[in-house]
Every structure is written in structure tokens, then in C-alpha cells.
Design an enzyme around this catalytic site. Structure first.
Site, PDB file in Angstrom:
ATOM      1  N   CYS A  12       0.848  -1.195   0.000  1.00  0.00           N
ATOM      2  CA  CYS A  12       0.000   0.000   0.000  1.00  0.00           C
ATOM      3  C   CYS A  12       0.880   1.240   0.000  1.00  0.00           C
ATOM      4  O   CYS A  12       2.109   1.157   0.031  1.00  0.00           O
ATOM      5  CB  CYS A  12      -0.909   0.002   1.221  1.00  0.00           C
ATOM      6  SG  CYS A  12      -0.007   0.135   2.781  1.00  0.00           S
ATOM      7  N   CYS A  15       3.490   1.648   2.739  1.00  0.00           N
ATOM      8  CA  CYS A  15       4.750   0.926   2.482  1.00  0.00           C
ATOM      9  C   CYS A  15       5.642   1.759   1.571  1.00  0.00           C
ATOM     10  O   CYS A  15       6.854   1.884   1.787  1.00  0.00           O
ATOM     11  CB  CYS A  15       4.465  -0.418   1.807  1.00  0.00           C
ATOM     12  SG  CYS A  15       3.416  -1.541   2.741  1.00  0.00           S
ATOM     13  N   ASP A 451      -3.234  22.608 -34.697  1.00  0.00           N
ATOM     14  CA  ASP A 451      -2.496  23.272 -35.776  1.00  0.00           C
ATOM     15  C   ASP A 451      -2.892  22.803 -37.168  1.00  0.00           C
ATOM     16  O   ASP A 451      -2.513  23.401 -38.152  1.00  0.00           O
ATOM     17  CB  ASP A 451      -0.991  23.075 -35.564  1.00  0.00           C
ATOM     18  CG  ASP A 451      -0.571  21.616 -35.697  1.00  0.00           C
ATOM     19  OD1 ASP A 451      -1.447  20.751 -35.553  1.00  0.00           O
ATOM     20  OD2 ASP A 451       0.612  21.356 -35.952  1.00  0.00           O
TER      21      ASP A 451
END
Length: 517
Positions: A12, A15, A451
Site C-alpha cells: 500500500c 509501504c 495546428d
């Protein structure tokens, strides 16, 4: 010594934060970034490899230097290293965790269902059980054994949780392990009291304890439910790396190179700058280079997103992983290994996945203080219920509920998963983010200026208008065009062929067909 490391044992965000904090304290480390999603760590600075690995191990996790092809030798060492590293990274992205989690979940479910049958099915709904189990002590003993099996199957929660606690930190697994372990130990104490009551012939007391103070099924259910979440997380992590793996698979594995007047096939890592390589129609261009002989139409969609092949002649630049759709060409290698355009794209996408967006850092900080805060709240819940006059069993159940319900492992995983999914979807559509912060900023864009028209098309030509010359009929005109274009694989030819197919245009028989780029 800067470099990339593989980290094991993380479950997790807490950790992740614990590892980052431990490594950042190593002398010489300037910056450290840990990715829970890819279980990797990037360290910048002049700290030694051994010191970095020791810091991770002292924090309760495993670490190893990510393979970078350093065993290669010879003058072409750089290219060999680059391709070996790329191969190692691709293998590291293979989803090995999901199959393990699915097996673990299925096994847990089998024993949990058996436990639920005896603990709740028999006592609440009167499901039949063998006569030898038709007493609270025997049932309690069987429930304990089944719960122990589920706990053993999911022992990783306990190993990770208590290891983190022992090293001065707490993670999501700590909350799960404490909730499940507390429920089991409390139920075990209640089981001894049930046996004592039965030994004294106090059946009413034994029934009360068995019905109200044994939570073996809860201890197993906690682990199984969290395992469902872990399995879904593993599945998400596996899927989010697909785009990066697809990019890596674009890298050609071999090249046809001229050696001593002959064309020989060699491994892509053996191609050197200056080599003359040959590309036949339909083949991928192995490395970046310049055409020295021949003309061809090259499909560069893998790099530019443009579907229409670009005509290339002597002196034009060609890139690795683009496809020669027609023509026989020779080229001189100018960039190999990590210098090719494709390798730079892969590195950019990979680096972006490893960086942290500002939002992810906020989630990490929250996760770092979340676990200790939840443990304090659980203790206050226990004390509060006891002060309010509740039985210890009732107060204990509420405290365990706080521990278990407050385990959102996704808190630390949801943000990095979202970042990597965004990177993957962007890469598939030709959009690359240099960093996760850039990606987060892109999400706030309100106005986009393009563009050219091609930027917002489907990237696939289609027939829009038909203008026959002279007095030729529309269908006759289309039949002639269909007959000529029917044998070509050019994107414009495909547009005409698809239109004619959809409109049932007849085709003439064609002979002596030759396509000239």
C-alpha cells in the site's frame, strides 16, 4: 550511484512512503521515487548500491538492482545493454500477481464458506451437521481450525503488517492483521470459556458465549473480503501496463545487415552505427537511419499516428518500428539502442509512469499518517464504549470494526493507477506526457488549439465525394477505380475498396497488375 531497483513486499501507499523515507536517509541519495504500481524505485545521487538495498531491507522490504544489461562486452556494449534492459523491463511488466491472487481468493472462499456453514448456517438456520459436532465446544474447535486455514492462506497480511510495525511504521496490512488477529484471539479466549462452562454443566452460559462472543467467521471474512480488493487491485495494475508493453513489443528483434558483401540476419542488439541494413516490403525498419538506395512508402503510424504512408527516397530519414509498405530499400544505421526514436518514446512513457503528480504526493502524505490515526481511533472507540457501560465483547467488536473498515488500500493505489492508465491511453493515441505533473495539468485544459485538420480526424481516409471525368457514368467510373485499386494495400486504395464494397459496385477482371510507388 543512481539507478533503478526492484522492490518487493510493498502492499500500500504507507509501504511506499516507508521505503522512500528509509532510502532518502542514506548518505549520498539526492532524490528517491518509489512506484507502488510497478514495484520499482529510482534513486538519484552517488549512494552505493549496497547501502540503498540495505536501507530497504532494514525497513522490512526486499530490494534488488534492476537488470541493465551490464554484463555485455565489446565495442557495441551500449546497444546490447539498451536492448537487454528493455527486455528486462518488458518481462518485469508481465502480470504475475493476478493469477496468484485469484488462486488465493478461490481457496480462501472455499474454506470461508465451510466456516460460515458451521458457524452461522447451523446455529442460525439449523443446517444439519454430524452428531459429533452437535455441541458448542466441537463446533467452536472446528471453526477455529477453519479460520486458522484461511489465516494461513492469507498470511501475507500478517507478515507484511507486523513487519512494518516492528520497523517503526504501520501500513494497511497492519490494520487488517490487527483486526483479524484480535477477532481470532478474542474468539479463542471465548472458546476456552465455552469449554469451561460445558465442563461445569452450564449449557446456558456456553450457548451465550458461543452465540455472542465467538468471531472466528469474522476473522476469516475480514481477510477474504480484503483479498477480493487486493485481487481487483492486482488486475488493475496488470492491465494498466499493457500500453507500455505494447510499445516495447514494437521493437524489432532482428535486422538484415550487409556483411562482407552478403545480407545476413543478426540480432537487433548487434546492429552498430554505420551498418548498412536492408528492408523488404512488409518488414519493420530495425533502427533509425538514412536511406542509401531505393524508394519506399513507409507507414509511420506507430510513431506519428499518421495512417497514410510517407514516400521515402535516398537521403530521407527512417525510424525504427515503422513499416516499409512497398519498395526495397537500403539504409545506413545512424541511431541504435536507447538512441532510437522508439526507445526515447518508451523511456518517456515509462518515466512519466514512475513520476508522481502533485495529487499523488498528497495521497501519499495522507496514507503516511492514516494508519496510526486509525489505530488511535480504534483504541478510543474501545474505551468510549466501555465508559458508556457496554460489555467488553460489544466494545471490542466496535473497535475491530474501525480497524477493518478503515482499510482503503486503494487510497495509495487509485491515484498511480489513474496516472498510468492515462499514460497508456495517451500512448495508444499518440499522446505522450513527459511527467505525471504534466498529465495532471493537461486534465485542467479548458481550450485546445489544433495546428491542422488532420489532428482531429480518425486517421483513416474515406471516400467523401465522387466526380467522374467527362460523361462517364458514376457506376462505370467506380467499377474502373475498384478494379484497379482492388489489388493495392495503400490506405487511399483501401478507402476506395471499402466504399465500393459497401455499395455493391461490380469489379472487372484485372491482368498484368503492377504497383509502382
Amino acid at each position: 550511484m543512481s539507478g533503478k531497483y526492484n522492490v518487493t513486499g510493498m502492499s500500500c501507499a504507507a509501504c511506499q512512503m516507508h521505503v522512500e523515507k528509509a532510502v532518502s536517509k542514506v548518505a549520498g541519495v539526492e532524490n528517491v521515487t518509489v512506484s507502488l504500481l510497478t514495484n520499482s524505485m529510482t534513486v538519484e545521487g552517488d549512494a552505493g548500491e549496497a547501502e540503498v538495498i540495505k536501507a530497504v531491507e532494514d525497513a522490512g522490504y526486499g530490494a534488488s538492482k534492476a537488470y541493465d544489461g551490464s554484463t555485455a562486452t565489446g565495442e557495441n556494449k551500449t546497444a546490447v545493454d539498451d536492448y537487454a534492459r528493455l527486455k528486462a523491463e518488458e518481462e518485469a511488466l508481465i502480470d504475475k500477481e493476478t493469477p496468484k491472487m485469484v488462486r488465493r481468493l478461490c481457496t480462501s472462499m472455499i474454506f470461508l464458506l465451510a466456516l460460515m456453514y458451521f458457524s452461522m448456517g447451523h446455529t442460525m438456520w439449523g443446517f444439519p451437521v454430524p452428531k459429533i459436532l452437535d455441541n458448542y465446544a466441537s463446533l467452536g474447535l472446528l471453526e477455529m481450525l477453519l479460520a486458522l486455514i484461511v489465516m494461513y492462506i492469507n498470511r501475507k497480511f500478517f507478515i507484511s503488517g507486523f513487519t512494518a510495525l516492528r520497523h517503526g511504521g504501520a501500513n494497511m496490512d497492519t490494520l487488517v492483521a490487527m483486526g483479524s488477529g484480535a477477532a481470532f484471539l478474542y474468539s479463542l479466549a471465548a472458546l476456552f470459556l465455552v469449554m469451561d462452562a460445558m465442563g461445569r454443566g452450564d449449557g446456558e452460559r456456553a450457548m451465550y458465549l458461543a452465540m455472542n462472543h465467538m468471531y472466528f467467521e469474522s476473522a476469516a471474512m475480514i481477510l477474504t473480503l480484503i483479498t477480493i480488493g487486493k485481487t481487483l487491485e492486482a488486475y488493475s495494475k496488470g492491465r494498466t501496463t499493457d500500453a507500455l508493453k505494447a510499445l516495447m513489443r514494437l521493437t524489432p528483434q532482428t535486422a538484415n545487415v550487409e556483411r562482407e558483401g552478403e545480407v545476413v540476419e543478426i540480432g537487433i542488439s548487434d546492429v552498430q552505427v554505420g551498418d548498412i541494413f536492408v528492408v523488404k516490403p512488409g518488414e519493420s525498419i530495425p533502427v533509425d537511419g538514412i536511406i542509401t538506395d531505393g524508394v519506399a512508402a513507409v507507414n509511420e503510424a506507430a510513431l506519428t499516428g499518421e495512417s497514410i504512408p510517407v514516400d521515402k527516397a535516398v537521403g530521407d530519414v527512417i525510424s525504427a518500428a515503422t513499416i516499409n509498405t512497398s519498395g526495397y530499400i537500403k539504409g545506413r544505421a545512424t541511431r541504435v539502442g536507447a538512441d532510437t526514436t522508439l526507445s526515447q518514446i518508451i523511456k518517456m512513457v515509462s518515466d512519466a509512469a514512475a513520476t508522481k503528480a502533485p495529487l499523488a504526493r498528497i495521497a501519499d502524505k495522507v496514507s503516511g499518517i492514516f494508519c496510526p490515526a486509525v489505530m488511535i481511533v480504534a483504541l478510543l472507540t474501545l474505551i468510549g464504549w466501555l465508559i458508556a457501560g457496554a460489555e467488553f465483547g460489544t466494545a471490542f467488536a466496535r473497535a475491530v470494526s474501525v480497524l477493518v473498515i478503515s482499510c482503503p488500500c486503494a487510497l495509495g493505489l487509485a491515484t498511480p493507477v489513474a496516472i498510468m492508465v492515462g499514460n497508456g491511453v495517451g500512448a495508444k493515441n499518440g499522446i505522450l506526457y513527459k511527467t505525471a505533473a504534466s498529465q495532471e495539468t493537461a486534465g485542467k485544459i479548458a481550450v485546445c488549439v489544433l495546428d491542422k485538420t488532420g489532428t482531429i480526424t480518425e486517421g483513416r481516409p474515406v471516400v467523401t465525394d465522387i466526380s467522374p471525368l467527362g460523361d462517364m457514368g458514376r457506376e462505370e467510373f467506380l467499377s474502373l477505380a475498384y478494379s484497379i485499386e482492388g489489388l493495392s494495400q495503400h490506405p487511399l486504395a483501401n478507402a476506395i475498396n471499402n466504399y465500393c464494397d459497401d455499395n455493391d459496385i461490380p469489379k472487372y477482371e484485372l491482368t498484368d497488375f503492377k504497383e509502382t510507388p
